[in-house]
Scaffold this active site. Structure first.
Site, PDB file in Angstrom:
ATOM      1  N   GLY A 182     -23.151   4.660  -3.035  1.00  0.00           N
ATOM      2  CA  GLY A 182     -22.217   5.101  -4.110  1.00  0.00           C
ATOM      3  C   GLY A 182     -21.961   3.997  -5.222  1.00  0.00           C
ATOM      4  N   ASN A 183     -20.837   4.037  -5.643  1.00  0.00           N
ATOM      5  CA  ASN A 183     -20.602   3.232  -6.701  1.00  0.00           C
ATOM      6  C   ASN A 183     -20.858   1.623  -6.499  1.00  0.00           C
ATOM      7  OD1 ASN A 183     -19.569   5.031  -8.513  1.00  0.00           O
ATOM      8  ND2 ASN A 183     -17.728   5.095  -7.570  1.00  0.00           N
ATOM      9  N   LYS A 198       1.035  -1.115   0.032  1.00  0.00           N
ATOM     10  CA  LYS A 198       0.161   0.050  -0.022  1.00  0.00           C
ATOM     11  C   LYS A 198       0.939   1.206   0.088  1.00  0.00           C
ATOM     12  CE  LYS A 198      -4.508   1.071   0.433  1.00  0.00           C
ATOM     13  NZ  LYS A 198      -5.524   0.096  -0.150  1.00  0.00           N
TER      14      LYS A 198
HETATM   15  P1  NAI Z   1     -18.188   5.762  -3.230  1.00  0.00           P
HETATM   16  O1  NAI Z   1     -17.328   6.952  -2.736  1.00  0.00           O
HETATM   17  O2  NAI Z   1     -18.611   5.526  -4.649  1.00  0.00           O
HETATM   18  O3  NAI Z   1     -19.457   5.500  -2.145  1.00  0.00           O
HETATM   19  C1  NAI Z   1     -19.318   5.650  -0.810  1.00  0.00           C
HETATM   20  C2  NAI Z   1     -20.776   6.382  -0.563  1.00  0.00           C
HETATM   21  O4  NAI Z   1     -20.758   6.496   1.002  1.00  0.00           O
HETATM   22  C3  NAI Z   1     -20.959   7.744  -1.046  1.00  0.00           C
HETATM   23  O5  NAI Z   1     -22.110   7.856  -1.571  1.00  0.00           O
HETATM   24  C4  NAI Z   1     -20.884   8.432   0.216  1.00  0.00           C
HETATM   25  O6  NAI Z   1     -21.742  10.011  -0.010  1.00  0.00           O
HETATM   26  C5  NAI Z   1     -21.301   7.668   1.160  1.00  0.00           C
HETATM   27  N1  NAI Z   1     -20.959   8.047   2.514  1.00  0.00           N
HETATM   28  C6  NAI Z   1     -19.847   8.581   2.982  1.00  0.00           C
HETATM   29  N2  NAI Z   1     -20.005   8.786   4.457  1.00  0.00           N
HETATM   30  C7  NAI Z   1     -21.379   8.132   4.823  1.00  0.00           C
HETATM   31  C8  NAI Z   1     -21.698   7.855   5.944  1.00  0.00           C
HETATM   32  N3  NAI Z   1     -21.326   8.410   7.225  1.00  0.00           N
HETATM   33  N4  NAI Z   1     -23.082   7.400   6.133  1.00  0.00           N
HETATM   34  C9  NAI Z   1     -23.733   7.182   4.941  1.00  0.00           C
HETATM   35  N5  NAI Z   1     -23.151   7.119   3.692  1.00  0.00           N
HETATM   36  C10 NAI Z   1     -21.783   7.869   3.647  1.00  0.00           C
HETATM   37  O7  NAI Z   1     -17.208   4.431  -2.693  1.00  0.00           O
HETATM   38  P2  NAI Z   1     -17.442   3.073  -3.217  1.00  0.00           P
HETATM   39  O8  NAI Z   1     -16.356   2.795  -4.566  1.00  0.00           O
HETATM   40  O9  NAI Z   1     -18.833   2.657  -3.514  1.00  0.00           O
HETATM   41  O10 NAI Z   1     -16.705   2.111  -2.037  1.00  0.00           O
HETATM   42  C11 NAI Z   1     -17.660   1.909  -1.054  1.00  0.00           C
HETATM   43  C12 NAI Z   1     -16.687   1.131   0.103  1.00  0.00           C
HETATM   44  O11 NAI Z   1     -16.273   0.001  -0.436  1.00  0.00           O
HETATM   45  C13 NAI Z   1     -15.437   1.970   0.422  1.00  0.00           C
HETATM   46  O12 NAI Z   1     -15.322   1.644   1.779  1.00  0.00           O
HETATM   47  C14 NAI Z   1     -14.229   1.337  -0.506  1.00  0.00           C
HETATM   48  O13 NAI Z   1     -13.087   1.567   0.150  1.00  0.00           O
HETATM   49  C15 NAI Z   1     -14.828  -0.054  -0.337  1.00  0.00           C
HETATM   50  N6  NAI Z   1     -14.479  -0.999  -1.490  1.00  0.00           N
HETATM   51  C16 NAI Z   1     -14.656  -0.351  -2.807  1.00  0.00           C
HETATM   52  C17 NAI Z   1     -14.334  -1.140  -3.983  1.00  0.00           C
HETATM   53  C18 NAI Z   1     -14.478  -0.687  -5.379  1.00  0.00           C
HETATM   54  O14 NAI Z   1     -14.192  -1.531  -6.263  1.00  0.00           O
HETATM   55  N7  NAI Z   1     -15.118   0.578  -5.495  1.00  0.00           N
HETATM   56  C19 NAI Z   1     -13.506  -2.376  -3.704  1.00  0.00           C
HETATM   57  C20 NAI Z   1     -13.167  -2.738  -2.557  1.00  0.00           C
HETATM   58  C21 NAI Z   1     -13.586  -1.951  -1.404  1.00  0.00           C
END
Ligand code: NAI
Length: 376
Positions: free
Chosen positions: A183-184, A81
């Site tokens: 999110g995504n 990392k």
């Molecule tokens: P993202 O940034 O697209 O979505 C995260 C969402 O959580 C956002 O819509 C944000 O507004 C919301 N959020 C932030 N704080 C919050 C809270 N206190 N309560 C409720 N919602 C809140 O990120 P993504 O890509 O969807 O990833 C989500 C999680 O999964 C992260 O922890 C990431 O590290 C993990 N992850 C993602 C991967 C990927 O392929 N994108 C792969 C492995 C893990």
């Protein structure tokens, strides 16, 4: 550029590389936990840190997590990392990510980087201008690559389906799933769950994202402070780390936790606290491996079909972790860690000896903090 390596006796296995280039605004570390299974792969995080010790500790912990995630996902990759201190205010991203790319290049493929919190595809394109050991870019024709989120969501979905079968003896139809963060990954997961007939409760700090899913899928919305303890059979953390902690665990109503967020347990002991409450915890890095599977396929020049095959194995892997936890009476997070450490140990020179196994779990003590200017 000042560029130093050092090793110490802390909780990491191979190397901690300090990267420092004040002219480019670059300050941080690359932690290489293990290269036993292949190049140490893990994203580059850019975040605010007060002290170097905090930053280095985070990098070491995250690098070990990547080793374990990659090992359990069956990838020919070790774990590493990069964690960089975010410069104050506006900063020159071109200079910073070019300098970071040069630091990665100097490791000659021992470390492969990609996006993480605070970095984007555009940043990785800059890194790629300095080193080929960067992934998370757009897919080439006929090759894997691009946005990993749909793969992450699919892996979580299939793992949840399998765990629901084991825990409740039924399918997802009619089950209520609380999704924290749409999110995504969270939104893609919701669509898969909806298609399977699950009821959804969703929360996000971004109200527009919630509104979209309420409209599109008939999801119920919930406040961000209540979602962890919402009346659902399954809780899917898809936003932040640390959501399973001594405040939330006593109040959880869900009997199964299965979501995408990294580092869902505030501490390792919270895995035991969940077990004591009779809550099944699907270890985060077991079920959210779809993203790194896609990123690694891009780096290794594999196809989308190869990604699908690997993602398809996540559910079975989770079930074997849950069964072993049940049989041994151990928390699922400990079982997953032990399994991953065993996979690494089996690949070490002299595998099968107790010394090799011990090296994988508890790294040899290194001399304390030896700084050495990098060569080459
Ligand atoms: P993202 O940034 O697209 O979505 C995260 C969402 O959580 C956002 O819509 C944000 O507004 C919301 N959020 C932030 N704080 C919050 C809270 N206190 N309560 C409720 N919602 C809140 O990120 P993504 O890509 O969807 O990833 C989500 C999680 O999964 C992260 O922890 C990431 O590290 C993990 N992850 C993602 C991967 C990927 O392929 N994108 C792969 C492995 C893990």
């Amino acid at each position: 550029m000042t560029y130093m390596t050092f090793e110490n006796g802390a909780d990491f296995q191979e190397e901690l590389v300090v990267i420092d280039d004040p002219a480019a605004g670059l300050s941080g570390v690359i932690a290489i936990h293990s290269t036993t299974l292949g190049p140490a792969a893990g994203g580059c995080r850019v975040w605010h840190y007060d002290g170097t010790a905090d930053l280095a500790r985070d990098a070491v912990r995250l690098a070990r997590g990547m080793s374990y995630k990659n090992a359990l996902a069956g990838l020919p990759l070790g774990g590493g990392k990069a964690v960089l201190r975010r410069p104050p205010g506006e900063f020159d991203r071109v200079a910073l990510f070019h300098a970071f790319g040069e630091a990665v290049a100097r490791l000659n493929g021992r470390y492969v980087t990609a996006e993480d919190v605070g970095t984007s595809v555009a940043d990785m394109k800059l890194v790629r201008e300095r080193t080929r050991h960067a992934a998370g870019l757009d897919a080439l024709p006929g090759r894997a690559g691009g946005d990993p989120s749909p793969w992450t969501a699919l892996g979580v979905f299939e793992a949840m389906q399998a765990a629901v079968g084991m825990r409740f003896g039924r399918g997802l139809r009619g089950m209520t799933v609380a999704v924290q963060g749409v999110g995504n990954v969270g939104a893609a997961l919701c669509r898969l769950l909806h298609a399977e007939g699950a009821r959804l409760i969703v929360a996000d700090t971004d109200a527009r994202r919630v509104a979209r899913l309420v409209e599109e899928l008939g999801a119920e919305s919930c406040g961000v402070d209540e979602i962890a303890v919402a009346p659902a059979q399954v809780f899917a953390p898809c936003a932040l780390g640390g959501v399973l902690n001594d405040r939330t665990i006593p109040l959880l109503q869900a009997k199964l936790i299965c979501g995408a967020a990294n580092n869902q347990l505030a501490t390792d002991e919270d895995g035991a606290a969940l077990m004591r409450r009779g809550i099944t915890y699907a270890p985060d890095y077991v079920v959210n491996a779809g993203g790194i599977i896609n990123v690694s396929a891009e780096y290794l020049g594999e196809t989308g079909e190869q990604v699908r095959t690997r993602v398809g194995l996540i559910a079975a892997r989770l079930i074997s972790v849950l069964r072993e936890a049940e049989d041994s009476g151990s928390p699922t997070n400990r079982v997953a860690d032990a399994l991953a450490a065993r996979i690494i140990a089996d690949a070490l020179p002299g595998a099968g000896t107790s010394a090799a196994a011990a090296r994988a779990v508890a790294p040899p003590v290194r001399p304390p903090l030896v700084f050495a200017p990098a060569t080459g």
